[in-house]
Design a protein around this motif. Structure first.
Motif, PDB file in Angstrom:
ATOM      1  N   HIS A  59       0.848  -1.197   0.000  1.00 33.61           N
ATOM      2  CA  HIS A  59       0.000   0.000   0.000  1.00 33.61           C
ATOM      3  C   HIS A  59       0.883   1.246   0.000  1.00 33.61           C
ATOM      4  N   LEU A  67       0.745   3.799   1.560  1.00 37.83           N
ATOM      5  CA  LEU A  67       0.949   4.303   2.916  1.00 37.83           C
ATOM      6  C   LEU A  67       2.320   3.907   3.453  1.00 37.83           C
ATOM      7  N   ARG A  77     -12.234  10.314   2.786  1.00 39.79           N
ATOM      8  CA  ARG A  77     -11.498   9.189   3.339  1.00 39.79           C
ATOM      9  C   ARG A  77     -11.212   9.409   4.821  1.00 39.79           C
ATOM     10  N   ASN A  96       2.902  10.199   4.001  1.00 39.96           N
ATOM     11  CA  ASN A  96       2.198   9.217   3.171  1.00 39.96           C
ATOM     12  C   ASN A  96       0.719   9.160   3.534  1.00 39.96           C
ATOM     13  N   TRP A 113      -2.405   9.808   1.036  1.00 37.59           N
ATOM     14  CA  TRP A 113      -3.484   8.855   0.759  1.00 37.59           C
ATOM     15  C   TRP A 113      -4.849   9.450   1.086  1.00 37.59           C
ATOM     16  N   ALA A 137      -5.874  11.840  -1.713  1.00 43.21           N
ATOM     17  CA  ALA A 137      -5.723  11.411  -3.115  1.00 43.21           C
ATOM     18  C   ALA A 137      -7.067  11.417  -3.838  1.00 43.21           C
TER      19      ALA A 137
END
Length: 247
Positions: A166, A168, A211, A240, A244, A247
C-alpha cells in the motif's frame, strides 16, 4: 503537493501538590505533544494549523466554510466533549452546532480525517473519549468499544503490516515498538493495513467522496516512545498518510 492540515488535541495541563512534611505547595504546568508530528508534516511541505485542547473547544471549525479551509483534519488525544460542549452550550445553555456531525458530513462530501490514538481518542481512559457515541462514529474505519479501551503494554509490542504494498508504506522500513494503544474493531468495508497485538493498528476507509484513517497508538509519548519519534520512517509515514487521505 501542499495540503492544509488542522491538528486538534495533543495538549494537557498538570496541577501538582507537593507535600514536604507539615507543609505543601502546588505547581502547574502546560505541555504539548504535537511537536514531532507538526515538524514531520511541515517538512513534507504542508501547512499545519495546531489547535491545542484548551483552544479547540471554542476555536474548532463550526461551519462548513470554516472546515473548507482545510484538506485534512487530525484528531489526536482529544475527547469528543471538547467538540460537543462548546462554551456557549456548557456555560450558557445555548444551542450550538454538533461539530462531530459537521465533521462527518464534511468527510462524506470529500474531506479527509485521521484519528490518532491516546487517552482521549476512540473510547479512551475510563471511556471518557466517547467518540463511539458521536455522529462521527459512522464514518470511522473502526468501531469504538464501550468502556475503557486502553491496552497498556509496558514491555512493548511491534505492529504487523498486512498491506506492505500500500502507498501508505512507501519508503517505510520495519516498525519500532509501542507501549500501548486503543483497542477497536474493524468496520465492514474498511481496509486493515496493520495490526498490533492482533487488534487494528492502522485502518483506512473510503466514505462517500472522502477518506478516513485510524492510527491506534500515539504520535508521541508515552505510547509512542522516543524510538518511534527517532525512527527514520516517522516523517515519511505521516506524509504518506496525508497523501493517501487526500488522493
Amino acid at each position: 503537493m501542499k495540503k492544509r492540515v488542522l491538528l486538534a488535541g495533543e495538549s494537557w495541563m498538570k496541577h501538582t501538590i507537593h507535600v514536604k512534611g507539615f507543609d505543601s505547595f502546588t505547581t502547574s504546568e502546560y505541555e504539548e505533544g504535537a511537536g514531532e508530528l507538526i515538524a514531520a508534516l511541515e517538512e513534507g511541505g504542508h501547512d499545519v494549523t495546531f489547535l491545542p485542547n484548551h483552544l479547540a473547544s471554542e476555536q474548532f471549525p463550526s461551519t462548513e466554510a470554516d472546515l473548507a479551509r482545510y484538506d485534512v483534519v487530525f484528531l489526536s488525544d482529544i475527547g469528543s466533549n471538547t467538540l460537543l460542549l462548546a462554551p456557549d452550550t456548557f456555560n450558557r445553555s445555548r444551542r450550538t452546532v454538533d461539530r462531530t456531525a459537521l465533521l462527518a458530513r464534511w468527510v462524506s462530501g470529500g474531506g479527509a480525517l485521521a484519528m490518532i490514538g491516546g487517552y482521549m481518542t476512540f473510547s479512551g481512559i475510563d471511556g471518557k473519549g466517547r467518540w463511539g457515541k458521536t455522529a462521527l462514529a459512522p464514518v470511522l474505519p473502526v468501531r469504538c468499544l464501550d468502556g475503557d479501551d486502553r491496552v497498556e503494554i509496558p514491555h512493548g509490542v511491534v505492529p504487523d503490516v498486512l498491506e506492505g504494498s500500500h502507498p501508505l508504506f512507501d519508503g517505510i522500513g520495519p516498525w519500532p515498538f509501542f507501549l500501548g494503544y486503543n483497542r477497536t474493531e474493524l468496520v465492514d468495508g474498511a481496509l486493515l493495513a496493520a495490526t498490533i497485538n492482533g487488534d487494528p493498528f492502522i485502518a483506512l476507509r473510503q466514505v462517500g467522496k472522502g477518506r478516513t484513517a485510524a492510527f491506534a497508538s500515539d504520535c508521541a509519548p508515552h505510547w509512542g516512545p522516543p524510538e518511534f519519534l527517532r525512527w527514520e520512517g516517522y516523517r515519511p509515514f505521516w506524509n504518506n498518510l496525508v497523501a493517501w487521505l487526500t488522493a
